[in-house]
Design a protein around this motif. Sequence first.
Motif, PDB file in Angstrom:
ATOM      1  N   PRO A   1     -96.286  61.332 109.726  1.00  0.00           N
ATOM      2  CA  PRO A   1     -95.511  60.190 109.219  1.00  0.00           C
ATOM      3  C   PRO A   1     -96.463  59.037 108.876  1.00  0.00           C
ATOM      4  CG  PRO A   1     -95.290  60.368 111.604  1.00  0.00           C
ATOM      5  CD  PRO A   1     -96.048  61.580 111.171  1.00  0.00           C
ATOM      6  N   ILE A   2     -96.264  58.427 107.724  1.00  0.00           N
ATOM      7  CA  ILE A   2     -97.128  57.344 107.268  1.00  0.00           C
ATOM      8  C   ILE A   2     -96.339  56.044 107.244  1.00  0.00           C
ATOM      9  CG2 ILE A   2     -98.539  56.463 105.371  1.00  0.00           C
ATOM     10  CD1 ILE A   2     -99.734  58.914 106.771  1.00  0.00           C
TER      11      ILE A   2
ATOM     12  N   ALA B   1    -104.499  58.847 110.234  1.00  0.00           N
ATOM     13  CA  ALA B   1    -104.402  59.148 108.804  1.00  0.00           C
ATOM     14  C   ALA B   1    -105.715  58.927 108.062  1.00  0.00           C
ATOM     15  CB  ALA B   1    -103.300  58.305 108.164  1.00  0.00           C
ATOM     16  N   ALA B   2    -106.519  57.931 108.497  1.00  0.00           N
ATOM     17  CA  ALA B   2    -107.596  57.487 107.618  1.00  0.00           C
ATOM     18  C   ALA B   2    -108.991  57.457 108.220  1.00  0.00           C
ATOM     19  CB  ALA B   2    -107.269  56.087 107.083  1.00  0.00           C
TER      20      ALA B   2
ATOM     21  N   ILE C   1    -103.600  53.175 116.542  1.00  0.00           N
ATOM     22  CA  ILE C   1    -102.863  54.433 116.506  1.00  0.00           C
ATOM     23  C   ILE C   1    -101.383  54.080 116.508  1.00  0.00           C
ATOM     24  CG2 ILE C   1    -102.345  56.587 117.710  1.00  0.00           C
ATOM     25  CD1 ILE C   1    -105.156  56.404 118.962  1.00  0.00           C
ATOM     26  N   TYR C   2    -100.657  54.535 115.507  1.00  0.00           N
ATOM     27  CA  TYR C   2     -99.225  54.228 115.422  1.00  0.00           C
ATOM     28  C   TYR C   2     -98.444  54.942 116.524  1.00  0.00           C
ATOM     29  CZ  TYR C   2     -99.499  51.654 111.055  1.00  0.00           C
ATOM     30  OH  TYR C   2     -99.764  50.701 110.110  1.00  0.00           O
TER      31      TYR C   2
ATOM     32  N   ARG D   1     -95.592  43.916 110.044  1.00  0.00           N
ATOM     33  CA  ARG D   1     -95.265  44.222 108.642  1.00  0.00           C
ATOM     34  C   ARG D   1     -94.949  45.690 108.408  1.00  0.00           C
ATOM     35  NH1 ARG D   1     -97.688  46.744 104.943  1.00  0.00           N
ATOM     36  NH2 ARG D   1     -99.585  46.876 106.201  1.00  0.00           N
ATOM     37  N   PRO D   2     -95.775  46.633 108.934  1.00  0.00           N
ATOM     38  CA  PRO D   2     -95.517  48.049 108.613  1.00  0.00           C
ATOM     39  C   PRO D   2     -94.205  48.548 109.206  1.00  0.00           C
ATOM     40  CG  PRO D   2     -97.739  47.724 109.492  1.00  0.00           C
ATOM     41  CD  PRO D   2     -96.978  46.472 109.750  1.00  0.00           C
ATOM     42  N   HIS D   3     -93.622  49.513 108.512  1.00  0.00           N
ATOM     43  CA  HIS D   3     -92.392  50.131 108.998  1.00  0.00           C
ATOM     44  C   HIS D   3     -92.381  51.592 108.597  1.00  0.00           C
ATOM     45  CE1 HIS D   3     -91.611  48.662 104.893  1.00  0.00           C
ATOM     46  NE2 HIS D   3     -90.838  49.732 104.769  1.00  0.00           N
TER      47      HIS D   3
END
Length: 282
Positions: free
Chosen positions: A279-280, A189-190, A225-226, A28-30
């Motif tokens: 980048p998020i 990020a979190a 981790i992205y 889902r994430p992009h």
Amino acid sequence: MSKADDIFISMCSDIIENGTTTEGQKVRPHWEDGTPAYTIKKFGVCNRYDLREEFPALTLRRTALKSAMDEILWIYQKKSNNINDLHSHIWDEWADESGSIGKAYGYQVGQVSHYPDGDYDQMDRVLKDLRENPYSRRIITNLYTFADLSEMNLYPCAYNVIYNVTQDPNEEKPTLNLLLVQRSQDILAANNWNVCQYAILLMMVAQVSDMIPGELVHMISDAHIYDRHVDIIKDLIGREKHPAPTVRLNPEVKNFYDFTTDDLIVEGYEHGPQVKNIPIAI
């Protein structure tokens, strides 16, 4: 040196070295440019922080503690789902034109349920039970309400808090512990943001309940981790570590609903440079 640094470094190293990738899968994430945001992930990460030893703030980089507290007050004290009640802009991406994020987070905390002894929302029930029945095993808040998921602009990530009281025979006061369950977490990020938020929540609830803040146990189902964060993480965990800061609350506050970010006192916070322009994934 900060124990939170050691936990963070160990967790990140384990994810990078032993995690699995979602690359090539339907995700889902992009990224802002439309590229799929893949991750390296570990399932079922559990970290423990003892607030009797030190406050669990990273020193590898700075965590904005007052902003973290502001968001936790937004959810559990103001019980708001509107970003106009929040000082930071971290929720702007998920808000509608009125500022609402839907029936999420603070909205769920504020929902009133009927009990034999009266009507209470989730936070008021926690505070009542800790005053009157502190050894109950049912002192819980839960933000993941299936009936309302379709009306949430983002499903809750950190969604379940369980409070548990222990009594050491050598301690004058009982100890309040908190277990946080999180379905998913963007580690860069979190992670420490959430850790510090719920450490502060534990401290606030313990203070107004006349207890000692004890252990924060953080359970993450999908710790990831992205792909565009891996090199940033590698640089971050190689940095110099510093002693943990001293973090305390204004001892004069006795009512949970009286706390403000001015009541958070942070001393001796040494840290490395901030990581900018992360980048998020959305």
